[in-house]
Enzyme design. Sequence first.
Site, PDB file in Angstrom:
ATOM      1  CE1 TYR A  98      33.026  42.079  35.930  1.00  0.00           C
ATOM      2  CE2 TYR A  98      32.136  44.205  35.248  1.00  0.00           C
ATOM      3  CZ  TYR A  98      33.017  43.456  36.012  1.00  0.00           C
ATOM      4  OH  TYR A  98      33.896  44.080  36.871  1.00  0.00           O
TER       5      TYR A  98
ATOM      6  CG  HIS B 241      38.484  43.481  40.337  1.00  0.00           C
ATOM      7  ND1 HIS B 241      37.947  42.854  39.232  1.00  0.00           N
ATOM      8  CD2 HIS B 241      37.698  44.571  40.552  1.00  0.00           C
ATOM      9  CE1 HIS B 241      36.871  43.523  38.824  1.00  0.00           C
ATOM     10  NE2 HIS B 241      36.715  44.576  39.605  1.00  0.00           N
TER      11      HIS B 241
ATOM     12  CG  ASP C  97      38.789  39.402  39.096  1.00  0.00           C
ATOM     13  OD1 ASP C  97      37.869  39.955  38.470  1.00  0.00           O
ATOM     14  OD2 ASP C  97      39.845  39.983  39.404  1.00  0.00           O
TER      15      ASP C  97
END
Length: 384
Positions: free
Chosen positions: A161, A279, A189
């Site tokens: 991330y 996700h 996302d």
Amino acid sequence: MNAVSNPSVYSIFTAVSLTVLVPTGEITGSEMTLVCLADFKAQAQKQLSKTSWDFVEGEADDGITYNDNMAAFKRIRLRPRYLRDVSNVDTRTTIQGQEIDAPICISPTAFHSIAWPDGEKSTARAAQEANICYVIGSYSSYTLEDIVAAAPRGFHWFQLYVQPDWDINKQMVQRVEALGFKALVITVDVPILGNRRGNKRNELNLEANIKLKDLRSPGEKNCTLSALSSLPSTSFCWKDLSLLQRITRLPIILKGILTKEDAELALKHNVQGIIVSNHGGRQLDEVLASIDALREVVAAVKGKIEVYMDGGVRTGNDVLKALALGARCIFLGRPILWGLACKGEHGVKEVLNILKTELHTCMTLSGCRSVSEISPDLIQFSRL
């Protein structure tokens, strides 16, 4: 070792989240016979606390995408070919040039110790034995060093991330390079968390309660890298990919692409792969099912980079359909946690072996002797 009795092993949880997410008990393999992924799901729900189960299975909003991820596979029918010599069927393939025993790999998912005390260490050992790729997540229950040490011969990618502080990003990249990771998977996302109602009902505030412990490598006394923020940068965009490419030679894989426009931009920015993913239906609800978005992305990249997918895969038939639509391999998320909750490392091994065996069976029954023989001619979309 009980998960709560040794909180130092956790990379992310605060004391608040630890007390509600640990497994409710352990089950040995001799006590049950689980023959498909649905069996593991049913058993895992019995095994985990309600808060843990809601976290693992949690979907955004009304769960439209969560449910459609699985339903979309059932709208696809197979067109098998017969009178072929299928006495030798081979499930092996390669991703980013490295051979794996089956096109079935492990997605990055957080907090494996909610399902089993050894968490990601058990997952890594199972992946190593299966000779597949395990994408280790940023938010893991153990340090990267501990996970890699548990499976030193494993094939590992790292899910990053991207943080607002580029010094942190650089240090994380250098760390995973030193540990032998083979690629960076950038999840695109999650600029903010999706609207996960179950977590809200359980008063599980991930953004407030989840943090990473000190990220220093073992034995390192001084380090400016203290902790990742709970969520990635909201300003990270296409132009910033060049910053990553300047600090690493690892292949960069973008996870979360759903459209041809973004697939074309990925090509333009010289990434090495795409994981088509929504996700698991946990972020923006009412987007395309992953298997439906896969066709659009594969068509856009025209074979210039590898495309993978995750979301909704529950059977070997599902794997076959994804490969027929152009996926190089699929990645599993929730089913890995089901396996952990049921039997720890052995549960993950069983989940992977069941799916591989089912894939081998449906390849044989469809006349496909190798992964390279799986083509779009094998499928037809149902009108139902």
